[in-house]
Design a protein around this motif. Structure first.
Motif, PDB file in Angstrom:
ATOM      1  N   PHE A  59       0.820  -1.211   0.000  1.00 56.21           N
ATOM      2  CA  PHE A  59       0.000   0.000   0.000  1.00 56.21           C
ATOM      3  C   PHE A  59       0.860   1.270   0.000  1.00 56.21           C
ATOM      4  CE2 PHE A  59      -3.537   2.567   2.255  1.00 56.21           C
ATOM      5  CZ  PHE A  59      -4.064   2.962   1.033  1.00 56.21           C
ATOM      6  N   LEU A  60       1.969   1.246   0.730  1.00 62.97           N
ATOM      7  CA  LEU A  60       2.860   2.417   0.719  1.00 62.97           C
ATOM      8  C   LEU A  60       3.344   2.687  -0.709  1.00 62.97           C
ATOM      9  CD1 LEU A  60       4.993   1.732   3.925  1.00 62.97           C
ATOM     10  CD2 LEU A  60       3.594   3.769   3.548  1.00 62.97           C
ATOM     11  N   ARG A  61       3.584   1.605  -1.430  1.00 61.50           N
ATOM     12  CA  ARG A  61       4.056   1.733  -2.823  1.00 61.50           C
ATOM     13  C   ARG A  61       3.052   2.496  -3.689  1.00 61.50           C
ATOM     14  NH1 ARG A  61       3.410  -1.280  -7.680  1.00 61.50           N
ATOM     15  NH2 ARG A  61       5.289  -1.171  -8.938  1.00 61.50           N
ATOM     16  N   THR A  62       1.761   2.248  -3.450  1.00 64.21           N
ATOM     17  CA  THR A  62       0.725   2.926  -4.226  1.00 64.21           C
ATOM     18  C   THR A  62       0.897   4.439  -4.147  1.00 64.21           C
ATOM     19  OG1 THR A  62      -0.859   1.139  -4.002  1.00 64.21           O
ATOM     20  CG2 THR A  62      -1.779   3.317  -4.362  1.00 64.21           C
ATOM     21  N   SER A  70      10.277   4.531   0.073  1.00 63.74           N
ATOM     22  CA  SER A  70      11.389   3.776  -0.516  1.00 63.74           C
ATOM     23  C   SER A  70      11.021   2.304  -0.672  1.00 63.74           C
ATOM     24  CB  SER A  70      12.638   3.887   0.359  1.00 63.74           C
ATOM     25  OG  SER A  70      13.622   2.981  -0.107  1.00 63.74           O
ATOM     26  N   VAL A  71      11.443   1.725  -1.789  1.00 65.60           N
ATOM     27  CA  VAL A  71      11.214   0.299  -2.041  1.00 65.60           C
ATOM     28  C   VAL A  71      11.936  -0.561  -0.999  1.00 65.60           C
ATOM     29  CG1 VAL A  71      13.184   0.011  -3.627  1.00 65.60           C
ATOM     30  CG2 VAL A  71      11.174  -1.449  -3.893  1.00 65.60           C
ATOM     31  N   TYR A  72      12.991  -0.021  -0.430  1.00 68.04           N
ATOM     32  CA  TYR A  72      13.802  -0.815   0.515  1.00 68.04           C
ATOM     33  C   TYR A  72      13.244  -0.778   1.940  1.00 68.04           C
ATOM     34  CZ  TYR A  72      16.950  -0.372  -3.460  1.00 68.04           C
ATOM     35  OH  TYR A  72      17.476  -0.402  -4.723  1.00 68.04           O
ATOM     36  N   THR A  73      12.254   0.076   2.183  1.00 64.02           N
ATOM     37  CA  THR A  73      11.685   0.217   3.525  1.00 64.02           C
ATOM     38  C   THR A  73      10.731  -0.933   3.841  1.00 64.02           C
ATOM     39  OG1 THR A  73      11.918   2.607   3.573  1.00 64.02           O
ATOM     40  CG2 THR A  73      10.161   1.679   4.936  1.00 64.02           C
ATOM     41  N   LYS A  74      10.810  -1.406   5.070  1.00 66.48           N
ATOM     42  CA  LYS A  74       9.890  -2.455   5.512  1.00 66.48           C
ATOM     43  C   LYS A  74       8.995  -1.918   6.639  1.00 66.48           C
ATOM     44  CE  LYS A  74      11.157  -6.322   3.336  1.00 66.48           C
ATOM     45  NZ  LYS A  74      11.710  -5.617   2.179  1.00 66.48           N
TER      46      LYS A  74
END
Lengths: 436, 400
Positions: free
Chosen positions: A328-331, A383-387
């Motif tokens: 969802f963050l990616r959206t 960021s794509v690297y964030t979890k």
């Protein structure tokens, strides 16, 4: 109708209020409160399910508190997904295109694996909706990602006193052309108008009747739900893709005066000024490439940025299973990629969703007195690297990436997700019954 | 083909073939260490030189494209784009012919649409080469092909008109055809057809030409697979289906590419022993049906175990109509694959698997000038592709 649900929920609430927890202090994170400027190295305190304090570096720490060092992490409000199909929310069936009386709560499986996906994605509040294969799919359900066995464990009563909105749709999904379903756009609108005209009459009868039961009309589940829509308690969540369909939805909402949120809006960017001028909030989804059905051939990742510049309120949604709740963050990040401000994108994941669902007094930002719905991130939200490392719902840790059983729901793997415990949506092109 | 290419070359405006120089903060060549403050010279569609700015002097007549990051053009290891279109109506869905479950004679070049808007869509996300063609869902759905994603006709964009035979083992097949209805029937039908092809091949090699059978399109295509001229691309996700594919490849001694491979992480030793190659499903694929046990860490798990992984866009039936390998590789990196391995999974690994690594897949002198320019980390959500160059032609450019 709602009284029973109220009662059940209040019974469960008593239990949580009685247990006095020790305060927990999260120290050292960059905090995006969404209510004001970000706080560096902040002191964030929760107790008994609520946020009891947020302060800058050096703020006093309750000596009784359990202190958690989250230096270098990011804390932000739990994410609010304004449109999802997790848990298997049914609405109407093939017998009628208009189903104001059907309720998602009568269908959702509260133990669905899908909700684990949501938690792994940092989502704490969800609007679970019936599909868009109907002009009016039915009543939606506002859920908190609490632990639960029965739907009442998860259900939220909002500031208007209802537990969901009303799903509507236009465009091709409900245009089945048989069995009473419309075959054209004009017929779609006329069926909706006829229904709302009836509801207006019913509302007048109810108001005239007042407390005199002899003057009240017969109970009508369909009309009762629509009266809630007409008096502004129950918000319409309107699925619409093409610019002409979006304008039709706005025309209908103006004619009958119902409160509305526009959903998906693939061509929202083409009529952004009209949407903003009408003051209609938007809930958008981001898909990387065009297509999959004719109505989404003009979708663009620029949508969020253009709507923002026009002055519209923009929230995001997953439409899970169209996009995955774990991403969802990616959206929102994809909107930032093409022109949306970081600030408005963060708001779109949190407070705007809360406002849309009439929940902003209790969630959607980190403020004293609000529910302790928050997430701890390993780094920048976009960021794509964030979890998502932890997801907290009303002061309870519901997801922790360091716990293998929790992490499994992030990665998947053998036997993690089960077809018995999940209601995963199937999308088989044009025949798609759910029509999301 | 040669003639057509010549005509096209003559028709193209000369400006398109201007000599180009790329300046970049970092060039990820893939074949060697990244080059900081690097320069790439492009001439006649090929990479003429690559090195540091100190090493390479840019001739005056070259048009310079400054950028932050440059990678090789991305290679989609398995797609159906161009066969399957964005509209998702009968008129643009040519990836699966349902009249019969075994149709190896169906050529991809007879259906591929280079003007399909999905081709443009993925090109603008850096995909310059695709292995595309017949789809998932039949025992043998047809042939696949390799194309550049540049504008043109199928004749001008094709690299290899017949790359593999697209096959599927699993529940998808039984949902598309009344028979095969079971796994055992699926395998028996494939074996029956391959025995016929063995027989055909044997008779075709008879010294007495009068004893040879009449030419058969279906048998000819299967023969090519049995002779090892083309690979079998078998989509199999459940471990039982993957093992069935491996068993078939042993029995008939064909070159196997396992596609999808959702449960491959459970069969690492078996896959390594079989020497099968792997094209892994999109990292963001939906975890339902025979993909329910998929693992987003699969690319990392397989790579660590020594299995070379290529990442695909695969096939999507609804919205989104296609995945994009740039984003799928990014997620694989987010789920444990190293940056370098993530980039290889969409460049040199698929180039090798497709047998085109002499032309594409890395930034080296003499290779096709297929390059992607980014304004930041290629895998970051908020980074944009700024230019895409294919065969030395700037096919997409956002810079002024």
């Amino acid at each position: 109708m709602l009284n029973k649900i109220f009662l059940l929920i209040s019974l469960f609430m008593v239990k949580t209020v009685l247990s006095q927890d020790k305060p927990i202090v999260f120290k050292g994170a960059l905090i995006y409160t969404i209510a004001g400027d970000p706080i560096k190295n902040g002191i964030f305190t929760v107790q008994n399910g609520k946020i009891i304090n947020i302060g800058p570096e050096g703020s006093a720490i309750d000596p009784e508190a359990e202190v958690v060092d989250v230096t270098g992490k990011v804390i932000m409000p739990g994410l609010i997904d304004t449109h999802s199909h997790l848990g298997g929310p049914d609405g109407g069936d093939g017998s009628n295109p208009l189903n104001p009386e059907t309720r998602a709560i009568d269908a959702i499986n509260p133990t669905s694996d899908g909700f684990k996906k949501a938690l792994a994605g940092g989502i704490t509040t969800i609007n679970v909706m019936p599909g868009s294969g109907h002009l009016m799919g039915g009543q939606t359900a506002y859920l908190k990602m609490r632990e639960g066995r029965i739907i009442e464990d998860l259900l939220i009563i909002n500031e208007k006193g209802v537990t969901g909105g009303m799903k509507m749709a236009n465009g091709t999904n409900p245009m089945r052309g048989n069995g009473g379903f419309p075959g054209t756009r004009a017929k779609s609108a006329s069926l909706v108008r006829e229904l709302f005209l009836k509801a207006q009459e019913y509302k007048i009868k109810i108001e005239k009747g007042g407390k005199d039961s002899t003057k009240l009309p017969e109970r009508d589940l369909r009309m009762e739900a629509l009266v809630e829509v007409l008096n502004g308690k129950r918000v319409v969540h309107f699925h619409s893709h093409k610019s002409n369909d979006i304008l039709t939805a706005i025309r209908l909402s103006k004619e009958f005066g119902f409160r509305m949120v526009l959903h998906h809006l693939s061509e929202g960017w083409m009529v952004a000024d009209e949407i903003a001028k009408a003051g209609i909030p938007c809930s958008i989804i981001n898909i990387e490439v065009v297509g999959g059905k004719m109505e989404v051939l003009n979708l663009s990742l620029k949508n969020g940025g253009i709507l923002e510049k026009a002055g519209a309120m923009v929230a995001f949604h997953t439409d899970d299973g169209i996009t995955d709740s774990r991403l969802f963050l990616r959206t929102a990040a994809l909107s930032v990629r093409l022109g949306m401000s970081r600030e408005k994108a963060l708001e779109g994941l949190t407070i705007v969703g809360a406002k849309i669902m009439d929940l902003s007094n209790s969630t959607g930002s980190l403020q004293k007195g609000k529910d302790a719905d928050f997430i701890i991130l390993s780094g920048d939200p976009f960021s794509v690297y964030t979890k998502v490392e932890q997801t907290w719902v009303e002061g309870k840790k519901r997801y922790d990436i360091t716990v293998p059983a929790d992490k499994a729901f992030l990665t998947g793997g053998y036997g993690v997700y089960s077809s018995d415990r999940g209601e995963f949506h199937h999308h088989d092109g044009e025949e798609d019954e759910e029509g999301n | 083909m040669k003639k057509i290419q010549l005509i096209v070359l003559l028709l193209l405006p000369i400006g398109l073939f201007a000599q180009i120089a790329i300046k970049a903060e970092i060039i990820y060549t893939v074949s060697s260490s990244p080059i900081r403050d690097g320069v790439i010279l492009i001439k006649d569609g090929k990479i003429k030189a690559v090195g540091t700015a100190a090493e390479i002097k840019i001739p005056e007549e070259y048009k310079i494209y400054p950028s932050k990051i440059v990678t090789p053009g991305l290679i989609d290891a398995r797609s159906v784009i161009g066969m399957s279109g964005a509209m998702n109506v009968a008129a643009d869905q040519d990836q699966l012919e349902k009249s019969s479950p075994i149709q190896p004679e169906l050529r991809a070049i007879d259906a591929y649409n280079p003007s399909e808007q999905l081709v443009k869509a993925v090109r603008e996300f850096g995909v310059t080469t695709m292995h595309t063609g017949h789809g998932i869902g039949a025992l043998v759905s047809g042939q696949t092909m390799i194309v550049k994603t540049k504008k043109g006709t199928v004749e001008t964009v094709v690299i290899n008109p017949f790359a593999m035979l697209a096959m599927t083992i699993g529940p998808e097949v039984s949902s598309n055809f009344s028979s095969p209805g079971t796994k055992a029937k699926q395998i028996s039908m494939i074996r029956t057809e391959l025995f016929k092809a063995q027989d055909y091949l044997k008779k075709m090699s008879d010294k007495d030409s009068t004893k040879r059978p009449t030419f058969d399109l279906k048998m000819d295509a299967l023969s090519k697979m049995l002779k090892g001229e083309i690979k079998a691309l078998i989509t199999a996700n459940k471990s039982v289906d993957i093992m069935n594919a491996i068993r078939l490849s042993k029995e008939f001694n064909f070159k196997l590419v396992i596609d999808g491979a959702a449960e491959s992480y459970l069969l690492i030793n078996e896959i390594k022993a079989s020497k099968a190659e792997v094209i892994l499903h999109a990292t963001m694929a939906r975890n339902d049906d025979d993909m329910i046990n998929m693992n987003r860490e699969s690319a990392m798990l397989l790579t660590k175990a020594g299995i070379t992984v290529s990442i695909e866009s695969g096939y999507e039936s609804y919205v989104p109509k296609s995945r994009v390998i740039l984003f799928e590789a990014a997620e694989a990196v987010a789920y444990g694959l190293s940056f370098d391995e993530g980039l290889k999974a969409v460049t040199i690994n698929p180039a090798k698997l497709l047998g085109i690594d002499n032309r594409v897949g890395s930034i080296e002198k003499g290779k096709d000038a297929d390059l992607v320019l980014f304004n930041g980390d290629p895998f970051e959500y908020t980074t944009n592709v700024t230019s895409v160059i294919i065969d030395g032609v700037v096919e997409y450019n956002t810079a002024p």
